[in-house]
Scaffold this active site. Structure first.
Site, PDB file in Angstrom:
ATOM      1  N   SER A 116       0.823  -1.201   0.000  1.00 63.98           N
ATOM      2  CA  SER A 116       0.000   0.000   0.000  1.00 63.98           C
ATOM      3  C   SER A 116       0.858   1.253   0.000  1.00 63.98           C
ATOM      4  CB  SER A 116      -0.893  -0.005   1.244  1.00 63.98           C
ATOM      5  OG  SER A 116      -1.492   1.251   1.461  1.00 63.98           O
TER       6      SER A 116
ATOM      7  N   TYR B 120      -2.218  -0.419  10.520  1.00 67.38           N
ATOM      8  CA  TYR B 120      -2.330  -1.031   9.194  1.00 67.38           C
ATOM      9  C   TYR B 120      -1.072  -0.751   8.380  1.00 67.38           C
ATOM     10  CZ  TYR B 120      -3.565  -1.347   4.254  1.00 67.38           C
ATOM     11  OH  TYR B 120      -3.553  -1.631   2.917  1.00 67.38           O
TER      12      TYR B 120
ATOM     13  N   LYS C 133       2.070  -3.346   6.786  1.00 67.68           N
ATOM     14  CA  LYS C 133       2.554  -3.390   5.404  1.00 67.68           C
ATOM     15  C   LYS C 133       4.064  -3.180   5.360  1.00 67.68           C
ATOM     16  CE  LYS C 133      -1.302  -4.236   3.284  1.00 67.68           C
ATOM     17  NZ  LYS C 133      -1.521  -5.564   2.653  1.00 67.68           N
TER      18      LYS C 133
END
Length: 346
Positions: free
Chosen positions: A126, A151, A155
């Protein structure tokens, strides 16, 4: 000889569109999904598009024994890894849920891959790894920064794990840092199907237009942008899915290595611009209010995807109005299907 590709989270939004593109590109596909943010009926919808059955395993990638069983039963030639929790806001509220699923799942998957001599993987990352950058368009050479949400942290950690496995354990990895996927398949058979209240902008827009939500909340209008709202690089999910197939093709031809590609259109659009594009495309006026900023949101970011264009021979085909049109047609089809089910006698 056709290779069999394992797609983790293959019934999810991006995963399902990628399964379609893989099947239409002459790959055999095996899907594993735990149905935490998807439904099993998506497999039937994929088949209705491609006329090819989906080989589905219901399971969790954090469950090592289930993964081992899958790899023992299937001859896997490569993996596209989507299975992860993905809501920035929820990750702030439930960080351990994200650490457990996203990081442990990556470790378990790659451990089982290693045990079965499967070394090719395309990883769904991302643009959040760039943090709250002030430098857009942003290229792959831009340094990653400390994440502003759990989050984003997951990643970053998963990217580092893959880089080290490529360096020391013979893996061939592609990291795809993509921006904001929206839209739906032109068949209207598959699209974004959030369970519960949507976390992303476009499904909230379409649900509001359909009368499912009372109004849309725009999180902040005091950012340093032309209209005060966040700017993102929105990319059609079909363009994104096709890029995954291109990346897989490239990965299978590589030697031991790890490559990173941005996937976006290279154009940023504000939240209000997206709303206006939807209204123009659908002819519907959206009720919305301005709310407070949302924790973990980056002010503005869009991609420099030159590397993907040059190396993967990939170019996005859809513009913002195409994205809004397909998203709305998907919502209309979804509402019609729900009405049909509700009208059937019990």
């Amino acid at each position: 000889m056709k290779k069999t590709i394992l797609v983790t989270g293959g019934l999810g939004y991006i995963g399902s569109h990628t399964v379609v593109e893989l099947q239409e590109s002459n790959y055999d596909v095996v899907v594993i999904d735990n149905l935490s943010n998807s439904i099993s009926e998506v497999a039937e919808k994929i088949t209705s598009i491609t006329q090819i059955p989906v080989k589905l395993y219901i399971g969790d990638i954090t469950d090592e024994s289930s993964l081992k069983t899958l790899f023992e039963q299937e001859t896997i030639g490569g993996v596209i890894h989507f299975a992860a929790h993905k809501a920035v806001g929820e990750s702030v509220q439930k960080p351990f849920k994200y650490y457990r699923n996203n990081i442990d799942g990556m470790i378990t998957l790659q451990k089982v891959m290693h045990q079965h001599h499967v070394k090719t993987i395309v990883f769904s990352s991302s643009c959040t790894v760039y943090g709250d950058t002030k430098h857009s368009p942003i290229a792959e050479t831009h340094p990653v920064t400390e994440a502003i949400s759990p989050y984003g942290t997951t990643k970053l950690v998963c990217e580092q794990i893959l880089k080290e496995l490529c360096r020391y354990s013979g893996f061939k990895g592609i990291i795809l840092r993509y921006f904001n996927p929206v839209g739906a398949h032109p068949s209207t058979c598959i699209g974004e199907l959030p369970l519960g209240v949507p976390d992303n902008l476009v499904p909230y827009i379409t649900q509001t237009a359909a009368g499912i939500r009372e109004k849309l909340t725009v999180f902040g209008n005091d950012y340093n942008t032309a209209d005060g709202t966040n700017i993102r690089d929105y990319i059609h999910v079909v363009d994104l899915a096709r890029a995954h197939v291109k990346a897989l093709d490239y990965a299978l031809s590589m030697n031991q290595d790890c490559e990173i590609f941005n996937l976006g259109t290279g154009t940023g659009h504000s939240v209000l611009e997206v709303i206006q594009a939807f209204e123009q495309t659908s002819g519907i006026s959206l009720p919305y209010v301005i709310g407070a900023r949302r924790t973990g949101d980056v002010e503005q970011i869009w991609a420099d995807a030159t590397k993907a264009v040059q190396i993967l021979n990939w170019t996005p085909q859809y513009n913002l109005h195409d994205m809004m049109d397909s998203a709305w047609k998907w919502q209309v089809a979804l509402s019609q299907n729900n009405q049909k089910r509700a009208s059937k006698p019990a």
